[in-house]
Scaffold this motif. Structure first.
Motif, mmCIF file in Angstrom:
data_model
loop_
_atom_site.group_PDB
_atom_site.id
_atom_site.type_symbol
_atom_site.label_atom_id
_atom_site.label_comp_id
_atom_site.label_asym_id
_atom_site.label_seq_id
_atom_site.Cartn_x
_atom_site.Cartn_y
_atom_site.Cartn_z
ATOM 1 N N MET A 35 0.837 -1.201 0.000
ATOM 2 C CA MET A 35 0.000 0.000 0.000
ATOM 3 C C MET A 35 0.872 1.251 0.000
ATOM 4 O O MET A 35 1.946 1.285 0.622
ATOM 5 N N GLY A 36 0.380 2.264 -0.679
ATOM 6 C CA GLY A 36 1.102 3.522 -0.709
ATOM 7 C C GLY A 36 0.173 4.694 -0.511
ATOM 8 O O GLY A 36 -1.038 4.602 -0.754
ATOM 9 N N TRP A 37 0.762 5.779 -0.016
ATOM 10 C CA TRP A 37 0.061 7.067 0.054
ATOM 11 C C TRP A 37 0.808 8.061 -0.823
ATOM 12 O O TRP A 37 2.038 8.152 -0.759
ATOM 13 N N TYR A 66 -4.792 13.742 -0.743
ATOM 14 C CA TYR A 66 -4.030 12.525 -0.437
ATOM 15 C C TYR A 66 -4.756 11.310 -1.001
ATOM 16 O O TYR A 66 -5.966 11.148 -0.792
ATOM 17 N N TYR A 67 -3.993 10.479 -1.692
ATOM 18 C CA TYR A 67 -4.523 9.285 -2.328
ATOM 19 C C TYR A 67 -3.855 8.049 -1.748
ATOM 20 O O TYR A 67 -2.641 8.038 -1.557
ATOM 21 N N LEU A 72 6.449 -3.190 -2.728
ATOM 22 C CA LEU A 72 6.550 -1.827 -2.228
ATOM 23 C C LEU A 72 7.232 -0.940 -3.259
ATOM 24 O O LEU A 72 8.271 -1.305 -3.819
ATOM 25 N N SER A 73 6.663 0.229 -3.514
ATOM 26 C CA SER A 73 7.197 1.141 -4.518
ATOM 27 C C SER A 73 6.948 2.579 -4.097
ATOM 28 O O SER A 73 5.985 2.871 -3.385
ATOM 29 N N SER A 74 7.827 3.463 -4.527
ATOM 30 C CA SER A 74 7.634 4.895 -4.304
ATOM 31 C C SER A 74 7.248 5.618 -5.593
ATOM 32 O O SER A 74 7.250 6.848 -5.635
ATOM 33 N N ASN A 75 6.908 4.861 -6.617
ATOM 34 C CA ASN A 75 6.562 5.446 -7.905
ATOM 35 C C ASN A 75 5.068 5.332 -8.180
ATOM 36 O O ASN A 75 4.465 4.285 -7.933
ATOM 37 N N VAL A 76 4.496 6.401 -8.742
ATOM 38 C CA VAL A 76 3.087 6.373 -9.126
ATOM 39 C C VAL A 76 2.809 5.199 -10.055
ATOM 40 O O VAL A 76 1.795 4.499 -9.904
ATOM 41 N N TYR A 136 1.768 1.423 -8.971
ATOM 42 C CA TYR A 136 0.494 1.088 -8.345
ATOM 43 C C TYR A 136 -0.618 0.935 -9.374
ATOM 44 O O TYR A 136 -0.678 1.686 -10.347
ATOM 45 N N ASP A 137 -1.474 -0.025 -9.136
ATOM 46 C CA ASP A 137 -2.517 -0.372 -10.093
ATOM 47 C C ASP A 137 -3.914 0.063 -9.665
ATOM 48 O O ASP A 137 -4.813 0.154 -10.497
ATOM 49 N N TYR A 138 -4.086 0.270 -8.390
ATOM 50 C CA TYR A 138 -5.402 0.606 -7.859
ATOM 51 C C TYR A 138 -5.287 1.863 -7.007
ATOM 52 O O TYR A 138 -4.359 1.986 -6.191
ATOM 53 N N TRP A 139 -6.269 2.762 -7.182
ATOM 54 C CA TRP A 139 -6.234 4.067 -6.508
ATOM 55 C C TRP A 139 -7.571 4.377 -5.860
ATOM 56 O O TRP A 139 -8.639 4.076 -6.426
ATOM 57 N N GLY A 140 -7.501 4.995 -4.694
ATOM 58 C CA GLY A 140 -8.691 5.521 -4.061
ATOM 59 C C GLY A 140 -9.035 6.879 -4.633
ATOM 60 O O GLY A 140 -8.315 7.423 -5.470
#
Length: 122
Positions: free
Chosen positions: A33-35, A93-94, A102-106, A109-113
């Protein structure tokens, strides 16, 4: 997986907020998960990320020591505790999810709130 971010609001500088990201659908514990956040006129930027187990985290330099990411796999929820907030933390904030680690790149990620607005007044 579907993601629902919440917890944003208006807070004075120096204050705290806790954002939540509730997940539904496939097995939440499989996802890192990422923010991320996006201020007006700026690109979306990385804030924090956590691996599937919660055993590994990563933070942007701008939030290290002030923000903390966590997760509760039993509750299918990820959190972002934000302390010592500054006006420059103002943004939408998303939360995001990925099966690719784990990644720090947009792009990682495949799924977004849908995003939740945080406004920090000076």
């Amino acid at each position: 997986v579907q993601l629902q971010a919440s917890g944003g609001g208006l807070v004075q500088a120096g204050g705290s907020l806790r954002l939540s990201c509730a997940a539904s659908g496939r097995t939440f514990s499989s996802y890192a998960m990422g923010w991320f956040r996006q201020a007006p006129g700026k690109e979306r930027e990385f804030v924090a990320a956590i691996n599937w187990s919660g055993g590994s985290t990563r933070y942007a330099d701008s939030v290290k020591g002030r923000f903390a990411i966590s997760r509760d796999n039993a509750e299918n929820t990820a959190y972002l505790q934000m302390n010592s907030l500054k006006p420059e933390d103002t943004a939408v904030y998303y939360c995001a999810a990925t099966l690719r680690g784990l990644s720090s790149n947009v792009a990682g990620y495949d799924y977004w709130g849908q995003g939740t607005l945080v406004t920090v007044s000076s």
